[in-house]
Design a protein around this motif. Structure first.
Motif, PDB file in Angstrom:
ATOM      1  N   ARG A  85      -2.258  10.640   2.480  1.00 32.04           N
ATOM      2  CA  ARG A  85      -2.326  11.566   2.265  1.00 32.04           C
ATOM      3  C   ARG A  85      -2.648  12.449   4.014  1.00 32.04           C
ATOM      4  NH1 ARG A  85      -0.295  14.754  -2.107  1.00 32.04           N
ATOM      5  NH2 ARG A  85      -0.988  16.642  -0.477  1.00 32.04           N
ATOM      6  N   LEU A  86      -4.271  11.480   4.628  1.00 28.63           N
ATOM      7  CA  LEU A  86      -4.437  11.202   5.184  1.00 28.63           C
ATOM      8  C   LEU A  86      -3.226  10.438   6.607  1.00 28.63           C
ATOM      9  CD1 LEU A  86      -7.629  11.730   4.910  1.00 28.63           C
ATOM     10  CD2 LEU A  86      -6.744  13.588   4.890  1.00 28.63           C
ATOM     11  N   LEU A  87      -3.534  11.391   8.015  1.00 25.42           N
ATOM     12  CA  LEU A  87      -3.407  10.224   8.843  1.00 25.42           C
ATOM     13  C   LEU A  87      -4.309   9.096   9.386  1.00 25.42           C
ATOM     14  CD1 LEU A  87      -0.942  10.463  11.134  1.00 25.42           C
ATOM     15  CD2 LEU A  87      -2.528  11.455  13.152  1.00 25.42           C
ATOM     16  N   PRO A  88      -3.187   7.512   9.377  1.00 21.95           N
ATOM     17  CA  PRO A  88      -3.992   6.612   9.360  1.00 21.95           C
ATOM     18  C   PRO A  88      -4.416   6.469  10.832  1.00 21.95           C
ATOM     19  CG  PRO A  88      -2.875   5.884   8.146  1.00 21.95           C
ATOM     20  CD  PRO A  88      -2.454   7.403   8.027  1.00 21.95           C
ATOM     21  N   LEU A  89      -5.328   6.201  11.366  1.00 18.02           N
ATOM     22  CA  LEU A  89      -6.095   5.629  12.918  1.00 18.02           C
ATOM     23  C   LEU A  89      -6.527   4.348  13.371  1.00 18.02           C
ATOM     24  CD1 LEU A  89      -8.065   8.572  13.554  1.00 18.02           C
ATOM     25  CD2 LEU A  89      -5.184   8.478  13.949  1.00 18.02           C
ATOM     26  N   ASP A  90      -6.454   3.338  12.865  1.00 17.09           N
ATOM     27  CA  ASP A  90      -6.246   1.560  12.400  1.00 17.09           C
ATOM     28  C   ASP A  90      -5.211   1.756  12.396  1.00 17.09           C
ATOM     29  OD1 ASP A  90      -6.313  -1.081  11.878  1.00 17.09           O
ATOM     30  OD2 ASP A  90      -8.100  -0.655  10.845  1.00 17.09           O
ATOM     31  N   PRO A  91      -4.804   0.995  14.066  1.00 20.93           N
ATOM     32  CA  PRO A  91      -3.546   0.319  14.300  1.00 20.93           C
ATOM     33  C   PRO A  91      -3.059  -0.254  12.564  1.00 20.93           C
ATOM     34  CG  PRO A  91      -4.882   0.451  15.959  1.00 20.93           C
ATOM     35  CD  PRO A  91      -5.894   0.369  14.667  1.00 20.93           C
ATOM     36  N   GLY A  92      -3.170  -1.234  12.965  1.00 22.45           N
ATOM     37  CA  GLY A  92      -3.095  -2.184  11.077  1.00 22.45           C
ATOM     38  C   GLY A  92      -2.645  -1.362   9.911  1.00 22.45           C
TER      39      GLY A  92
END
Length: 281
Positions: free
Chosen positions: A242-249
């Motif tokens: 639900r939250l926006l992932p900020l880890d590029p992987g």
């Protein structure tokens, strides 16, 4: 994790045209607030414990902050341009991260599949090359030279056209879209997404438009835009996580996702993490 960077931002908390002295209770980043007007007709915002919050009125909306904004609200020069119609679309509540709502607004690849026969149609599904940059002088994310075939680009359009877009992210939960204006090819229609974070996974979305369209009724303009956002809502509320992932992987981008990649990088750079997931779980 400090969230001060986002606490000090301006956020939309209501339509100025709907204010009254009785006030309207809403929420900003999980804190109850009351949005009202005083006896002189000026907007005022107070927190649940009676603290007076910063307030300004711009683009038809009341803006406030739980912190101390360190900069002015971002400019939209078209908001002062004579002859434009300004459309307060209203509010759509979405059970998703406020950052997810902005990222979805920046995504053109979903047009043919989510907004079928309006903003896109098969077989016109390819996203052509476009340019993305973080403009350091204004500290904003910009995507330009975006082109897409659209069966019904706007209420003022008659038939399908190849529409040109520019996307701009001037604040963590706001985006400004410039697109081809069918009645005036030398101008841009302006469609904005102002997002009020209620919680990390819940937001109120306040679309607003500045258009050149002397023909379409206000009701039809509002209905057209609400139709688009309601189609988006069903997608947003089913995204995992639900939250926006900020880890590029954590999520694998494609060539069409260049704007999203730049947006996430920009958020991370500024520690705009309210509504974000920083590491894989």
């Amino acid at each position: 994790m400090t969230m001060q960077a986002m606490i000090d931002e301006w956020y939309p908390v209501g339509l100025f045209s709907q204010l009254d002295q009785a006030g309207r209770t809403t929420t900003l980043m999980e804190e109850p607030i009351i949005v009202a007007c005083d006896a002189d007709g000026h907007a005022k915002v107070t927190s649940g414990n009676g603290r007076t919050l910063p307030v300004l009125v711009r683009y038809g909306h009341v803006w406030s902050s739980l912190g101390e904004p360190r900069k002015e609200l971002f400019p939209i020069p078209e908001a002062d341009q004579p002859g434009r119609r300004f459309v307060d679309v209203g509010c759509v509540r979405v059970r998703c991260s406020p950052l997810r709502a902005v990222e979805n607004f920046l995504d053109i690849a979903h047009f043919p599949f989510v907004h079928t026969d309006i903003l896109g149609a098969e077989p016109h599904t390819e996203v052509q090359n476009y340019k993305v940059e973080i403009r350091e002088d204004v500290d904003e994310v910009w995507a330009t030279q975006v082109k897409f075939y659209q069966p019904l680009a706007a209420k003022s359009a008659s038939g399908g056209i190849t529409t040109e877009y520019m996307y701009r992210v001037p604040a963590p939960t706001c985006s400004v879209l410039y697109k081809t204006c069918p009645p005036r090819p030398s101008e841009w229609d302006v469609i904005t997404l102002f997002v009020q974070p209620l919680a990390e996974d819940l937001c109120d979305v306040w679309p607003w438009m500045a258009l050149f369209d002397d023909v379409t009724s206000m009701t039809d303009l509002i209905h057209f835009q609400q139709t688009i956002f309601l189609q988006d809502r069903s997608i947003l509320e089913n995204q995992i996580p639900r939250l926006l992932p900020l880890d590029p992987g954590m999520e694998i981008p494609t060539r069409a996702d260049l704007t999203s990649v730049a947006y996430r990088r920009w958020l991370k750079r500024h520690n705009y993490t309210y509504g974000a997931q920083l590491v894989a779980q």
